[in-house]
Design a protein around this motif. Structure first.
Motif, short mmCIF file in Angstrom:
data_model
loop_
_atom_site.label_atom_id
_atom_site.label_comp_id
_atom_site.label_asym_id
_atom_site.label_seq_id
_atom_site.Cartn_x
_atom_site.Cartn_y
_atom_site.Cartn_z
N ALA A 60 6.76 6.61 15.56
CA ALA A 60 6.34 6.67 16.96
C ALA A 60 4.85 6.99 17.10
N SER A 61 4.38 7.96 16.32
CA SER A 61 2.97 8.33 16.44
C SER A 61 2.05 7.25 15.86
N LEU A 62 2.50 6.57 14.81
CA LEU A 62 1.67 5.50 14.25
C LEU A 62 1.60 4.30 15.18
N HIS A 63 2.69 4.00 15.89
CA HIS A 63 2.65 2.92 16.87
C HIS A 63 1.70 3.27 18.02
N ALA A 64 1.71 4.52 18.44
CA ALA A 64 0.80 4.96 19.50
C ALA A 64 -0.65 4.87 19.03
N ALA A 65 -0.90 5.27 17.78
CA ALA A 65 -2.26 5.19 17.24
C ALA A 65 -2.71 3.74 17.11
N ALA A 66 -1.80 2.86 16.71
CA ALA A 66 -2.16 1.44 16.58
C ALA A 66 -2.47 0.81 17.93
N ALA A 67 -1.69 1.15 18.94
CA ALA A 67 -1.92 0.58 20.28
C ALA A 67 -3.24 1.06 20.87
N SER A 68 -3.52 2.35 20.76
CA SER A 68 -4.77 2.86 21.31
C SER A 68 -5.97 2.38 20.50
N SER A 69 -5.77 2.19 19.21
CA SER A 69 -6.85 1.67 18.38
C SER A 69 -7.17 0.22 18.73
N LEU A 70 -6.15 -0.55 19.09
CA LEU A 70 -6.37 -1.93 19.52
C LEU A 70 -7.15 -1.98 20.83
N ALA A 71 -6.80 -1.10 21.77
CA ALA A 71 -7.53 -1.05 23.05
C ALA A 71 -8.99 -0.65 22.83
N ALA A 89 -1.24 -1.01 8.58
CA ALA A 89 -0.65 -0.99 7.24
C ALA A 89 0.27 0.22 7.08
N GLY A 90 -0.12 1.35 7.68
CA GLY A 90 0.74 2.53 7.67
C GLY A 90 2.02 2.30 8.45
N VAL A 91 1.92 1.61 9.58
CA VAL A 91 3.11 1.27 10.36
C VAL A 91 4.04 0.40 9.53
N GLN A 92 3.46 -0.59 8.86
CA GLN A 92 4.26 -1.49 8.02
C GLN A 92 4.90 -0.73 6.86
N ASP A 93 4.17 0.22 6.28
CA ASP A 93 4.73 1.03 5.20
C ASP A 93 5.94 1.84 5.67
N ILE A 94 5.79 2.44 6.82
CA ILE A 94 6.89 3.26 7.37
C ILE A 94 8.10 2.38 7.67
N GLU A 95 7.86 1.21 8.26
CA GLU A 95 8.96 0.30 8.59
C GLU A 95 9.65 -0.21 7.32
N MET A 142 0.85 -1.16 0.00
CA MET A 142 0.00 0.00 0.00
C MET A 142 0.90 1.23 0.00
N ALA A 143 0.61 2.15 -0.87
CA ALA A 143 1.42 3.36 -0.94
C ALA A 143 1.19 4.21 0.30
N SER A 144 2.16 5.02 0.62
CA SER A 144 2.10 5.83 1.84
C SER A 144 0.87 6.73 1.87
N GLY A 145 0.54 7.34 0.78
CA GLY A 145 -0.61 8.24 0.72
C GLY A 145 -1.93 7.50 0.88
N ALA A 146 -2.02 6.28 0.33
CA ALA A 146 -3.26 5.53 0.44
C ALA A 146 -3.51 5.07 1.87
N GLY A 147 -2.47 4.66 2.57
CA GLY A 147 -2.63 4.24 3.96
C GLY A 147 -3.04 5.39 4.86
N LYS A 148 -2.44 6.54 4.62
CA LYS A 148 -2.75 7.71 5.43
C LYS A 148 -4.18 8.18 5.17
N MET A 198 -1.87 12.19 11.18
CA MET A 198 -1.43 13.39 10.46
C MET A 198 0.08 13.59 10.60
N ALA A 199 0.64 13.21 11.76
CA ALA A 199 2.09 13.33 11.95
C ALA A 199 2.83 12.33 11.07
N TRP A 200 2.29 11.12 10.93
CA TRP A 200 2.80 10.07 10.03
C TRP A 200 4.28 9.78 10.24
N ASN A 201 4.66 9.50 11.48
CA ASN A 201 6.00 9.02 11.77
C ASN A 201 5.86 7.73 12.59
#
Length: 169
Positions: free
Chosen positions: A95-106, A154-160, A1-7, A90-93
């Motif tokens: 650290a922020s995507l990992h935080a968003a993924a963790a809170s989204s899981l909760a 998917a955004g986290v995976q794209d960044i990694e 997935m391209a970076s723009g599509a994931g965001k 929106m920050a798309w880095n």
């Protein structure tokens, strides 16, 4: 997935979830308020086990109290998660995507708990229109939150992958 599509897909689902969680908060809070106003007059005629039941709602069935309370909790947590998730995406880095993924899981686990109680309430039967609306929105929201969680991951995976690719070049 391209970076723009994931965001863009993550932002779309976070915005949809923000609106749906707001509707859940409004409906569940209204049901709690209605229950507080009507419980005294309706619970006084019940037999002893039902009268001392800690979460009694004058409408619906015996699962209604748990469903409405957990829906309200999931709604508040999900609403705040959507707001912070939009900021983090929106920050798309990393650290922020990992935080968003963790809170989204909760939030997704709380929404699944609320969905399970909605399914139990549907199985028992007898719910008025506001409870049925809340049940439907919570069930839809659990699927929507899962797709949002997938888009953020998917955004986290794209960044990694991008970071690993740039490190090799």
């Amino acid at each position: 997935m391209a970076s723009g599509a994931g965001k863009s897909s993550a932002l779309l689902f976070l915005t949809i979830n923000l609106i749906l969680f707001l509707v859940v908060i409004i409906l569940a809070a209204w049901d709690v308020d209605h229950a507080m106003e009507k419980t005294h007059e309706t619970a006084s005629v019940l037999t002893i086990p039902a009268r001392i039941f800690p979460i009694y709602f004058p409408k619906g069935n015996m699962a209604t109290g748990f469903f409405v309370i957990f829906s309200l909790i999931a709604g508040v947590v999900g609403f705040m998660n959507s707001i912070t998730g939009i900021y983090n995406v929106m920050a798309w880095n990393p650290a922020s995507l990992h935080a968003a993924a963790a809170s989204s899981l909760a939030t997704w686990t709380l929404t699944l708990l609320s969905m399970g109680l909605a399914c139990k309430e549907i199985n028992i039967g007898y719910a008025d229109s506001s409870l049925r609306t809340l049940e439907i929105i919570v069930i839809i929201l659990s699927g929507s939150q899962l797709v949002c969680l997938g888009a953020i991951n998917a955004g986290v995976q794209d960044i990694e992958n991008e970071k690993a690719y740039n490190g090799r070049v």
